[in-house]
Design an enzyme around this catalytic site. Structure first.
Site, PDB file in Angstrom:
ATOM      1  N   ASP A 116     -21.114 -21.459   3.313  1.00 43.77           N
ATOM      2  CA  ASP A 116     -20.639 -22.210   2.162  1.00 43.77           C
ATOM      3  C   ASP A 116     -20.264 -21.208   1.069  1.00 43.77           C
ATOM      4  O   ASP A 116     -20.695 -20.041   1.099  1.00 43.77           O
ATOM      5  CB  ASP A 116     -21.739 -23.165   1.702  1.00 43.77           C
ATOM      6  CG  ASP A 116     -21.321 -24.034   0.537  1.00 43.77           C
ATOM      7  OD1 ASP A 116     -20.117 -24.332   0.410  1.00 43.77           O
ATOM      8  OD2 ASP A 116     -22.191 -24.425  -0.260  1.00 43.77           O
TER       9      ASP A 116
ATOM     10  N   ASP B 223     -19.903 -21.926  -2.959  1.00 41.91           N
ATOM     11  CA  ASP B 223     -20.663 -22.020  -4.207  1.00 41.91           C
ATOM     12  C   ASP B 223     -22.154 -22.179  -3.942  1.00 41.91           C
ATOM     13  O   ASP B 223     -22.572 -23.048  -3.186  1.00 41.91           O
ATOM     14  CB  ASP B 223     -20.153 -23.199  -5.029  1.00 41.91           C
ATOM     15  CG  ASP B 223     -18.710 -23.008  -5.461  1.00 41.91           C
ATOM     16  OD1 ASP B 223     -18.480 -22.361  -6.494  1.00 41.91           O
ATOM     17  OD2 ASP B 223     -17.814 -23.494  -4.740  1.00 41.91           O
TER      18      ASP B 223
ATOM     19  N   ASP C 249     -26.313 -24.614   0.497  1.00 40.30           N
ATOM     20  CA  ASP C 249     -27.297 -24.882  -0.556  1.00 40.30           C
ATOM     21  C   ASP C 249     -27.371 -26.343  -0.957  1.00 40.30           C
ATOM     22  O   ASP C 249     -28.302 -26.752  -1.645  1.00 40.30           O
ATOM     23  CB  ASP C 249     -26.955 -24.059  -1.804  1.00 40.30           C
ATOM     24  CG  ASP C 249     -25.690 -24.561  -2.491  1.00 40.30           C
ATOM     25  OD1 ASP C 249     -24.663 -24.745  -1.786  1.00 40.30           O
ATOM     26  OD2 ASP C 249     -25.713 -24.780  -3.716  1.00 40.30           O
TER      27      ASP C 249
END
Length: 262
Positions: free
Chosen positions: A36, A38, A212
């Site tokens: 991922d 961000d 996240d």
């Protein structure tokens, strides 16, 4: 749990979550890495545009991708154009907007046609944000996003609006960290990972997904279903990931270690 609860849960604190997960191993059998952007490769910022290229990040991505013979893909909610801007085109394989865009290692790109209702969602978000300072509307053509990082007191109202619009338009409601998104249905990060794993250079590898956010849970589950695992980055919470890392710096250090051990 309702959709509004999921949106609010995206900002759950570590104190309310599960104990920390163990760090992932660095010696992996024929790994394929799915990363991922961000909160994983780049720190979270106040606005999407505030995330900028970083020389260390770019070098790490390029180096580990070279070492793994191209078995690295960035899978993000951002568009592929934004992925390339931030990562300086370090990853040949990339998936944007939760799987609605996907670029293979050979450079060919699949794009899902936008649901016409996305235009209605963008307009509704813009009208809502026009009287509420701090809200940011993001138009990705195939999806509409509303960021409330700078207006967290509006989280309940944002959640209610997004849920109502999802019901009216048939768009998929994607809850993330201080953002809601109404997207063209049909894909997620898990479907993107699964599609990559059926193609060179990923075919036959062990998938490892680093994420996240709640949007990464589909990727964690897809990796596990294909014999790999997920790595949750940031504060612990309920998750399908098997391992955890605390922050972006730890991710970059782990990627360095994986390269050294490969």
């Amino acid at each position: 749990m309702g959709t509004s609860d999921l949106i609010i849960d995206a900002v759950t604190t570590a104190a309310d979550a599960n104990p920390s997960l163990p760090a992932p191993p660095v010696r992996l059998p024929h790994p394929a890495l799915f990363l991922d952007m961000d909160g994983v490769l780049a720190p979270l910022a106040a606005t999407p545009d505030a995330v900028v290229p970083d020389a260390r990040r770019t070098a790490v991505i390029r180096s580990v991708a070279r070492r793994l013979n191209g078995r690295v893909a960035i899978i993000s909610g951002r568009t592929i154009a934004e992925i390339d801007r931030i990562a300086e085109s370090a990853a040949a394989s990339a998936s944007g907007v939760h799987g609605l865009e996907r670029r293979r290692a050979d450079g060919s790109v699949d794009r899902t046609d936008a649901d016409p209702a996305v235009r209605d969602a963008v307009a509704a978000f813009q009208s809502f944000a026009s009287t509420r300072p701090g809200l940011i509307v993001e138009d990705k053509a195939v999806s509409a996003g509303m960021h409330y990082r700078q207006a967290q007191s509006e989280s309940g109202a944002v959640a209610a609006l997004a849920e109502r619009l999802a019901g009216e338009t048939g768009l998929t409601l994607q809850a993330g960290h201080l953002v809601v998104e109404l997207k063209t249905p049909g894909t997620d990060k898990g479907t993107a990972l699964t599609a990559f794993m059926a193609e060179p250079p990923f075919e036959g590898a062990v998938p490892v997904m680093l994420g996240d956010d709640l949007t990464d849970e589909d990727g964690f589950r897809a990796a596990a279903a294909l014999g790999g695992f997920g790595v949750l980055v940031g504060p612990p919470r309920e998750t399908a990931a098997r391992y955890g890392l605390p922050d972006v710096d730890a991710v970059l250090a782990w990627l360095d270690a994986v390269e050294d051990a490969a």
